[in-house]
Design an enzyme around this catalytic site. Structure first.
Site, PDB file in Angstrom:
ATOM      1  N   SER A  58      -2.882  -0.170   0.449  1.00 16.82           N
ATOM      2  CA  SER A  58      -1.541  -0.249  -0.528  1.00 16.82           C
ATOM      3  C   SER A  58      -0.277  -0.284  -0.102  1.00 16.82           C
ATOM      4  O   SER A  58      -0.051   0.520   0.799  1.00 16.82           O
ATOM      5  CB  SER A  58      -2.245   0.073  -1.547  1.00 16.82           C
ATOM      6  OG  SER A  58      -0.847   0.091  -2.757  1.00 16.82           O
ATOM      7  N   LYS A  87      -9.497   2.868  -4.432  1.00 15.87           N
ATOM      8  CA  LYS A  87      -8.139   1.980  -3.957  1.00 15.87           C
ATOM      9  C   LYS A  87      -8.217   1.663  -5.497  1.00 15.87           C
ATOM     10  O   LYS A  87      -7.533   0.897  -5.707  1.00 15.87           O
ATOM     11  CB  LYS A  87      -8.476   1.850  -2.352  1.00 15.87           C
ATOM     12  CG  LYS A  87      -7.641  -0.131  -2.852  1.00 15.87           C
ATOM     13  CD  LYS A  87      -5.947   0.769  -2.699  1.00 15.87           C
ATOM     14  CE  LYS A  87      -4.885  -0.513  -2.184  1.00 15.87           C
ATOM     15  NZ  LYS A  87      -5.291  -2.230  -3.142  1.00 15.87           N
ATOM     16  N   ASN A 123      -5.623   0.559  -8.149  1.00 15.03           N
ATOM     17  CA  ASN A 123      -5.063  -1.036  -8.550  1.00 15.03           C
ATOM     18  C   ASN A 123      -5.495  -1.581 -10.020  1.00 15.03           C
ATOM     19  O   ASN A 123      -4.700  -1.630 -10.440  1.00 15.03           O
ATOM     20  CB  ASN A 123      -6.160  -2.206  -8.177  1.00 15.03           C
ATOM     21  CG  ASN A 123      -5.301  -2.253  -6.335  1.00 15.03           C
ATOM     22  OD1 ASN A 123      -4.983  -1.796  -5.608  1.00 15.03           O
ATOM     23  ND2 ASN A 123      -5.896  -3.115  -5.797  1.00 15.03           N
ATOM     24  N   GLU A 179      -2.282   0.617 -11.635  1.00 17.23           N
ATOM     25  CA  GLU A 179      -1.221  -0.445 -11.563  1.00 17.23           C
ATOM     26  C   GLU A 179      -0.813  -1.253 -11.775  1.00 17.23           C
ATOM     27  O   GLU A 179      -0.043  -1.263 -12.461  1.00 17.23           O
ATOM     28  CB  GLU A 179      -1.523  -1.093  -9.775  1.00 17.23           C
ATOM     29  CG  GLU A 179      -0.809  -2.525  -9.716  1.00 17.23           C
ATOM     30  CD  GLU A 179      -0.696  -2.594  -7.778  1.00 17.23           C
ATOM     31  OE1 GLU A 179      -1.102  -4.424  -7.980  1.00 17.23           O
ATOM     32  OE2 GLU A 179      -1.032  -2.462  -7.390  1.00 17.23           O
TER      33      GLU A 179
END
Length: 490
Positions: free
Chosen positions: A130, A184, A188, A191
């Site tokens: 990232s 990960k 996201n 995010e």
């Protein structure tokens, strides 16, 4: 030269990460399907300081240039291209070598590939990266998961190339195959939620307070000096203040079509939340918001048919300074809830899959290099380090105190948004999550009673142990062995 590591797949992320490794003194060999990308990367290495990076003519040449045991990082499109690349590489690799997939891959694919390559004696690591193009070049957050022996082989490289913060590199061993991709993926998802929360605050600033772009940019820039300091707050200030250099009039953001794209990791996160029975309403609301945004033509038509509130400022008065302070407080509280939900998904998967992921390490890895890097993550890291068995981030006394102090402001924002007809799905989803989680008693008793009424699904009682069923009306008959009715519950 005999190279320390190879990188195959030279889109911009691949180029930049290869140059990152070379910048730290590692000898890098690069490969790609199209020779032009290899030539470009070699030329960039020359221009950026005569870095120790060489190209290759084909897959066989690429593998031959690597020192044994070989370490290969692939950065190609997720799915079939990864499988195709692995098939080509493994023709020339041997037992003891390691392949690292640095793409945004569905963790089940990583589990499958790990098992397939294990039969050949080749180690496989799924490593989330990232930080975007800039992070790949200058220091991303790296989230690897795979055999510990494989991690030990790549550890000297990734610890130097990852973003560096005061307590070390933003990387570390997360667990067996699948764990890195999973962390990960949830990163996201967080995010998605974070971006949506910021967008909702911007919407209130623009459509309730009627702030100019300069005023909004100034507000976000000021917030970035506070507890809200983060990469996303920082770039929001920059975006809002960027003049349009195409027309020379107005601001770029006002000319961007209101349709948000996505690559799928947010959807995966919500699918996994459902699979693990973990509530993730902030992220789910952000995903729904993207779906609705994509239906631009429908929304344009609906805007001429459906009516919003017709309240006046006199009916719902707002004070600029007060509302800005409230928005700041609400955004912080909602962000914490989003992190709590994401970490809850990781914890549930780690327990189910026996990964033993250290959640405090996740927070540490996210403090630098990545898109969700934020000052808040230090407090989250500390909370998770204080109690490794913390069932939910909101139960940490320090975090709980900060949220409790902001709830009044949070509720005022929700009231204003609803009154003015400004949709705030993620801000309100976070508030509803908080209100549900803080209550010792919920209306779920009625829901369970309804299930027993129409389906004989039974229920537990508050006043005695056991499983019960009620004949709610004369039409209800005996359901037989009550214990059998619990079969199939998730």
């Amino acid at each position: 030269m005999s190279c320390d590591v190879g990188l195959y797949g030279l889109a911009v992320m691949g180029q930049n990460f290869a140059l990152n490794m070379a910048s730290h003194g590692f000898k890098v060999c690069v490969g790609n399907r199209s020779p032009s990308k290899v030539e470009l990367t070699v030329a960039r290495a020359k221009d950026e300081g005569d870095l120790p990076l060489v190209g290759s003519s084909d897959v066989e040449d690429f593998v031959k240039q690597l020192s044994k045991p070989r370490k290969v990082i692939i950065l190609v499109m997720a799915g079939k291209p990864v499988d195709d690349t692995i098939a080509k590489l493994t023709q020339y690799m041997e037992a003891g070598d390691v392949i690292v997939d640095g793409g945004n891959e569905w963790f089940h694919n990583t589990l499958r590939r790990s098992k397939e390559l294990e039969a050949k004696g080749i180690h496989f690591v799924g490593m989330g990266i990232s930080g975007g193009e800039e992070g790949a070049r200058n220091g991303p957050s790296l989230m690897p998961g795979g055999p510990k022996v494989a991690y030990d082989m790549i550890e000297p490289i990734i610890t130097k190339c990852a973003a560096q913060v005061h307590d070390g590199p933003c990387t570390g061993y997360l667990g067996p195959a699948g764990a890195g991709n999973y962390v990960k993926m949830v990163h996201n998802g967080i995010e998605y939620g974070d971006m949506q929360l910021i967008g909702e605050v911007y919407d209130i600033m623009r459509n309730v307070l009627k702030l100019s772009n300069e005023e909004m940019a100034a507000a976000f820039a000021e917030w970035n000096k506070s507890e809200l300091e983060s990469y996303l707050i920082e770039i929001t200030a920059t975006i809002l203040g960027k003049k349009d250099d195409v027309t020379g009039e107005g601001y770029v953001v006002d000319k961007v079509l209101d349709k948000t794209g996505m690559k799928g990791t947010g959807r995966w996160t919500i699918q996994e939340a459902a699979e693990r029975s973990v509530a993730a309403p902030t992220m789910a609301a952000s995903l729904d918001a993207r779906y609705i945004s994509a239906r631009k033509d429908e929304r344009v038509k609906a805007s001429s048919i459906l009516k919003g509130p017709e309240m006046t400022a006199a009916e719902i008065p707002v004070h600029k300074g007060q509302l800005l302070d409230d928005l700041k407080a609400a955004l912080y509280a909602a962000k914490v809830c989003s992190y709590a939900q994401g970490l809850g998904i990781i914890k549930a998967a780690s327990d189910d899959m026996h990964w033993n992921v250290n959640l405090s390490d996740c927070a540490r890895m996210w403090k630098g290099g990545c898109i969700i890097r934020a000052a808040l993550l230090q407090k989250i890291q500390d909370a998770l380090a204080r109690d490794k068995n913390l069932p939910n981030l909101l139960q940490d006394p320090v975090i709980a105190g900060e949220i409790n102090d902001r709830t009044a402001a949070w509720r005022r924002v929700a009231v204003v948004a609803i009154g003015y007809g400004v949709s705030t799905p993620s801000l309100c989803a976070s508030l509803n999550y908080f209100d549900s989680y803080r209550r010792s008693s919920l209306p779920a008793n009625l829901t369970q009673a309804q299930r027993d009424f129409f389906g004989g699904h039974t229920y537990e009682r508050t006043d005695r142990d056991g499983v019960f069923h009620t004949a709610w009306t004369d039409a209800h008959k005996s359901i037989g062995d009550i214990s059998e009715r619990k079969a199939g519950e998730v």
